[in-house]
Design a protein around this motif. Structure first.
Motif, PDB file in Angstrom:
ATOM      1  N   ASN A  27       0.811  -1.195   0.300  1.00 58.54           N
ATOM      2  CA  ASN A  27      -0.071  -0.009   0.191  1.00 58.54           C
ATOM      3  C   ASN A  27       0.820   1.284   0.112  1.00 58.54           C
ATOM      4  O   ASN A  27       0.126   2.241  -0.123  1.00 58.54           O
ATOM      5  N   ASN A  28       2.200   0.840   0.111  1.00 58.73           N
ATOM      6  CA  ASN A  28       3.184   2.202   0.192  1.00 58.73           C
ATOM      7  C   ASN A  28       2.612   3.279   1.328  1.00 58.73           C
ATOM      8  O   ASN A  28       2.706   4.600   0.712  1.00 58.73           O
ATOM      9  N   SER A  29       2.471   2.967   2.107  1.00 56.58           N
ATOM     10  CA  SER A  29       1.700   3.812   3.293  1.00 56.58           C
ATOM     11  C   SER A  29       1.847   3.113   4.752  1.00 56.58           C
ATOM     12  O   SER A  29       1.465   2.104   4.821  1.00 56.58           O
ATOM     13  N   VAL A  30       2.132   4.058   5.416  1.00 51.43           N
ATOM     14  CA  VAL A  30       2.011   3.806   7.036  1.00 51.43           C
ATOM     15  C   VAL A  30       1.008   4.492   7.706  1.00 51.43           C
ATOM     16  O   VAL A  30       1.249   4.732   9.158  1.00 51.43           O
ATOM     17  N   SER A  31       0.050   4.835   7.181  1.00 53.60           N
ATOM     18  CA  SER A  31      -0.944   5.578   7.735  1.00 53.60           C
ATOM     19  C   SER A  31      -1.854   4.797   8.859  1.00 53.60           C
ATOM     20  O   SER A  31      -1.475   3.441   8.837  1.00 53.60           O
ATOM     21  N   VAL A  32      -2.454   5.275   9.764  1.00 57.71           N
ATOM     22  CA  VAL A  32      -3.187   4.733  10.927  1.00 57.71           C
ATOM     23  C   VAL A  32      -3.997   3.621  10.388  1.00 57.71           C
ATOM     24  O   VAL A  32      -4.116   2.327  10.924  1.00 57.71           O
ATOM     25  N   GLY A  33      -4.844   3.948   9.430  1.00 55.15           N
ATOM     26  CA  GLY A  33      -5.941   3.105   8.786  1.00 55.15           C
ATOM     27  C   GLY A  33      -5.388   1.779   8.259  1.00 55.15           C
ATOM     28  O   GLY A  33      -5.487   0.673   8.637  1.00 55.15           O
ATOM     29  N   HIS A  34      -4.079   1.864   7.381  1.00 56.33           N
ATOM     30  CA  HIS A  34      -3.197   0.801   6.759  1.00 56.33           C
ATOM     31  C   HIS A  34      -2.715   0.034   8.094  1.00 56.33           C
ATOM     32  O   HIS A  34      -2.437  -1.221   7.899  1.00 56.33           O
ATOM     33  N   LEU A  35      -2.048   0.569   9.191  1.00 54.91           N
ATOM     34  CA  LEU A  35      -1.685   0.067  10.309  1.00 54.91           C
ATOM     35  C   LEU A  35      -2.782  -0.865  11.006  1.00 54.91           C
ATOM     36  O   LEU A  35      -2.226  -2.107  11.352  1.00 54.91           O
ATOM     37  N   ILE A  36      -3.657  -0.148  11.134  1.00 61.94           N
ATOM     38  CA  ILE A  36      -4.797  -1.237  11.918  1.00 61.94           C
ATOM     39  C   ILE A  36      -5.142  -2.173  11.099  1.00 61.94           C
ATOM     40  O   ILE A  36      -5.166  -3.522  11.485  1.00 61.94           O
ATOM     41  N   LEU A  37      -5.533  -1.906   9.627  1.00 64.08           N
ATOM     42  CA  LEU A  37      -6.104  -3.093   8.906  1.00 64.08           C
ATOM     43  C   LEU A  37      -4.913  -4.248   8.615  1.00 64.08           C
ATOM     44  O   LEU A  37      -5.167  -5.301   8.599  1.00 64.08           O
ATOM     45  N   GLY A  38      -3.604  -3.763   8.480  1.00 68.34           N
ATOM     46  CA  GLY A  38      -2.590  -4.753   8.224  1.00 68.34           C
ATOM     47  C   GLY A  38      -2.322  -5.463   9.514  1.00 68.34           C
ATOM     48  O   GLY A  38      -2.328  -6.666   9.480  1.00 68.34           O
ATOM     49  N   SER A  39      -2.376  -4.955  10.652  1.00 69.29           N
ATOM     50  CA  SER A  39      -2.503  -5.689  11.822  1.00 69.29           C
ATOM     51  C   SER A  39      -3.660  -6.762  12.163  1.00 69.29           C
ATOM     52  O   SER A  39      -3.243  -7.975  12.653  1.00 69.29           O
ATOM     53  N   VAL A  40      -4.773  -6.240  11.633  1.00 72.33           N
ATOM     54  CA  VAL A  40      -5.937  -7.060  11.885  1.00 72.33           C
ATOM     55  C   VAL A  40      -5.489  -8.448  10.833  1.00 72.33           C
ATOM     56  O   VAL A  40      -5.756  -9.601  11.519  1.00 72.33           O
TER      57      VAL A  40
END
Length: 178
Positions: A27-40
Protein backbone atom coordinates in the motif's frame (compact mmCIF):
# COMPACT_ATOMS: atom_id res chain seq x y z
CA UNK A 1 1.23 -14.46 29.53
CA UNK A 2 3.21 -17.66 29.07
CA UNK A 3 4.71 -18.94 25.81
CA UNK A 4 1.94 -21.50 25.12
CA UNK A 5 -0.77 -18.85 25.44
CA UNK A 6 1.19 -16.45 23.24
CA UNK A 7 1.55 -19.12 20.53
CA UNK A 8 -2.20 -19.77 20.61
CA UNK A 9 -2.90 -16.07 20.10
CA UNK A 10 -0.05 -15.61 17.60
CA UNK A 11 0.62 -19.09 16.15
CA UNK A 12 3.19 -17.74 13.70
CA UNK A 13 4.61 -14.44 14.95
CA UNK A 14 7.19 -14.18 12.18
CA UNK A 15 4.48 -14.73 9.58
CA UNK A 16 2.29 -12.09 11.24
CA UNK A 17 5.12 -9.59 11.16
CA UNK A 18 5.88 -10.43 7.53
CA UNK A 19 2.21 -10.06 6.57
CA UNK A 20 2.03 -6.63 8.22
CA UNK A 21 5.24 -5.54 6.50
CA UNK A 22 4.09 -6.77 3.07
CA UNK A 23 0.70 -5.07 3.56
CA UNK A 24 2.37 -1.75 4.32
CA UNK A 25 4.80 -2.11 1.40
CA UNK A 26 2.03 -3.02 -1.05
CA UNK A 27 0.00 0.00 0.00
CA UNK A 28 3.08 2.22 0.14
CA UNK A 29 1.71 3.83 3.26
CA UNK A 30 2.13 3.73 7.03
CA UNK A 31 -1.08 5.62 7.77
CA UNK A 32 -3.09 4.70 10.86
CA UNK A 33 -5.79 3.00 8.74
CA UNK A 34 -3.27 0.79 6.95
CA UNK A 35 -1.50 -0.02 10.21
CA UNK A 36 -4.79 -1.10 11.81
CA UNK A 37 -6.03 -3.11 8.80
CA UNK A 38 -2.59 -4.68 8.26
CA UNK A 39 -2.42 -5.62 11.95
CA UNK A 40 -5.86 -7.20 11.83
CA UNK A 41 -4.91 -9.22 8.73
CA UNK A 42 -1.56 -10.17 10.30
CA UNK A 43 -3.47 -11.42 13.36
CA UNK A 44 -6.38 -13.19 11.61
CA UNK A 45 -4.68 -14.90 8.63
CA UNK A 46 -2.26 -17.04 10.71
CA UNK A 47 -5.14 -18.02 13.03
CA UNK A 48 -7.29 -19.12 10.09
CA UNK A 49 -4.45 -21.04 8.41
CA UNK A 50 -3.21 -22.73 11.61
CA UNK A 51 -4.99 -26.07 10.89
CA UNK A 52 -3.20 -26.32 7.54
CA UNK A 53 0.27 -25.81 8.99
CA UNK A 54 2.56 -28.84 9.07
CA UNK A 55 4.33 -28.94 12.42
CA UNK A 56 6.97 -31.31 11.04
CA UNK A 57 7.97 -28.92 8.28
CA UNK A 58 10.56 -26.87 10.08
CA UNK A 59 13.63 -25.31 8.52
CA UNK A 60 16.50 -26.47 10.71
CA UNK A 61 19.24 -24.60 8.87
CA UNK A 62 18.09 -21.16 7.69
CA UNK A 63 21.52 -20.16 6.31
CA UNK A 64 21.63 -23.31 4.20
CA UNK A 65 18.07 -22.51 3.05
CA UNK A 66 19.22 -19.04 1.98
CA UNK A 67 22.20 -20.54 0.14
CA UNK A 68 19.85 -22.99 -1.59
CA UNK A 69 17.54 -20.14 -2.61
CA UNK A 70 20.48 -18.26 -4.16
CA UNK A 71 21.61 -21.44 -5.94
CA UNK A 72 18.13 -21.92 -7.41
CA UNK A 73 17.95 -18.27 -8.52
CA UNK A 74 21.35 -18.62 -10.21
CA UNK A 75 20.23 -21.85 -11.91
CA UNK A 76 17.03 -20.20 -13.14
CA UNK A 77 18.99 -17.37 -14.75
CA UNK A 78 21.57 -19.64 -16.40
CA UNK A 79 18.89 -22.10 -17.56
CA UNK A 80 16.98 -19.23 -19.18
CA UNK A 81 20.05 -18.43 -21.27
CA UNK A 82 20.62 -22.10 -22.13
CA UNK A 83 16.98 -22.61 -23.16
CA UNK A 84 17.04 -19.43 -25.26
CA UNK A 85 20.10 -20.74 -27.11
CA UNK A 86 18.39 -24.12 -27.64
CA UNK A 87 15.15 -22.54 -28.84
CA UNK A 88 16.87 -20.15 -31.23
CA UNK A 89 19.07 -22.93 -32.62
CA UNK A 90 17.91 -25.72 -34.89
CA UNK A 91 15.12 -27.79 -33.29
CA UNK A 92 16.58 -31.04 -34.53
CA UNK A 93 19.24 -30.76 -31.82
CA UNK A 94 16.64 -31.06 -29.06
CA UNK A 95 16.38 -34.40 -27.28
CA UNK A 96 13.25 -34.21 -25.09
CA UNK A 97 12.77 -37.05 -22.62
CA UNK A 98 11.17 -38.14 -19.38
CA UNK A 99 13.52 -39.02 -16.52
CA UNK A 100 12.61 -40.92 -13.35
CA UNK A 101 14.60 -39.56 -10.38
CA UNK A 102 14.58 -41.80 -7.27
CA UNK A 103 14.03 -39.75 -4.11
CA UNK A 104 15.69 -40.20 -0.75
CA UNK A 105 13.18 -37.89 0.94
CA UNK A 106 9.81 -39.00 2.28
CA UNK A 107 8.28 -35.81 3.72
CA UNK A 108 5.72 -34.00 1.55
CA UNK A 109 7.03 -30.42 1.89
CA UNK A 110 10.66 -31.10 0.85
CA UNK A 111 9.47 -33.23 -2.07
CA UNK A 112 7.08 -30.46 -3.12
CA UNK A 113 9.90 -27.91 -2.91
CA UNK A 114 12.13 -30.17 -5.02
CA UNK A 115 9.41 -30.62 -7.65
CA UNK A 116 8.76 -26.87 -7.66
CA UNK A 117 12.47 -26.09 -7.98
CA UNK A 118 12.76 -28.42 -10.97
CA UNK A 119 9.69 -26.82 -12.57
CA UNK A 120 10.97 -23.29 -11.95
CA UNK A 121 14.19 -24.05 -13.79
CA UNK A 122 13.58 -23.52 -17.52
CA UNK A 123 14.00 -26.64 -19.63
CA UNK A 124 12.64 -29.01 -16.98
CA UNK A 125 9.15 -29.68 -15.65
CA UNK A 126 8.08 -31.96 -12.82
CA UNK A 127 5.37 -34.22 -14.16
CA UNK A 128 4.57 -36.47 -11.20
CA UNK A 129 5.70 -37.73 -7.82
CA UNK A 130 4.77 -41.33 -7.41
CA UNK A 131 5.58 -44.26 -5.14
CA UNK A 132 6.64 -47.64 -6.40
CA UNK A 133 6.49 -50.59 -4.03
CA UNK A 134 9.54 -52.82 -4.13
CA UNK A 135 9.88 -56.31 -2.63
CA UNK A 136 13.12 -56.90 -0.84
CA UNK A 137 14.88 -60.08 0.31
CA UNK A 138 13.24 -59.99 3.75
CA UNK A 139 9.81 -59.61 2.02
CA UNK A 140 9.31 -56.17 3.53
CA UNK A 141 7.56 -53.76 1.22
CA UNK A 142 9.46 -50.50 1.06
CA UNK A 143 7.91 -47.58 -0.77
CA UNK A 144 10.40 -45.85 -3.06
CA UNK A 145 9.28 -42.43 -4.30
CA UNK A 146 10.23 -41.08 -7.70
CA UNK A 147 10.01 -37.68 -9.30
CA UNK A 148 9.12 -37.88 -12.98
CA UNK A 149 10.70 -34.99 -14.86
CA UNK A 150 10.32 -33.88 -18.46
CA UNK A 151 13.54 -32.49 -19.87
CA UNK A 152 13.71 -30.31 -22.97
CA UNK A 153 17.19 -31.48 -23.98
CA UNK A 154 18.60 -34.61 -22.33
CA UNK A 155 22.30 -35.22 -22.87
CA UNK A 156 22.99 -37.81 -20.16
CA UNK A 157 20.25 -39.25 -17.91
CA UNK A 158 22.57 -40.38 -15.11
CA UNK A 159 24.34 -37.02 -14.94
CA UNK A 160 21.00 -35.22 -14.77
CA UNK A 161 19.78 -37.49 -11.95
CA UNK A 162 23.01 -36.97 -9.99
CA UNK A 163 22.88 -33.20 -10.52
CA UNK A 164 19.30 -32.98 -9.24
CA UNK A 165 20.08 -35.19 -6.27
CA UNK A 166 23.28 -33.32 -5.32
CA UNK A 167 22.30 -29.76 -6.22
CA UNK A 168 18.68 -29.75 -5.02
CA UNK A 169 17.65 -32.87 -3.09
CA UNK A 170 20.66 -33.19 -0.76
CA UNK A 171 20.43 -29.58 0.53
CA UNK A 172 16.65 -29.86 0.98
CA UNK A 173 17.12 -33.11 2.85
CA UNK A 174 19.65 -31.41 5.13
CA UNK A 175 17.52 -28.26 5.58
CA UNK A 176 14.50 -30.28 6.70
CA UNK A 177 16.56 -33.17 8.15
CA UNK A 178 14.41 -35.87 6.63
Amino acid sequence: MNRATALKIFPAPATSLLLLLVWLLLNNSVSVGHLILGSVLAFVIPLLTEPFRDEHAFVNKPLLALKQLLTVLYDIITANVQVAILILGPNKKLRPAFVKVPLDMTEALPITLLASTVSLTPGTVSAEVYPVTENHIDNANLEQKYLLIHVLDLKNENELIQEIKQRYEAPLKEIFQC
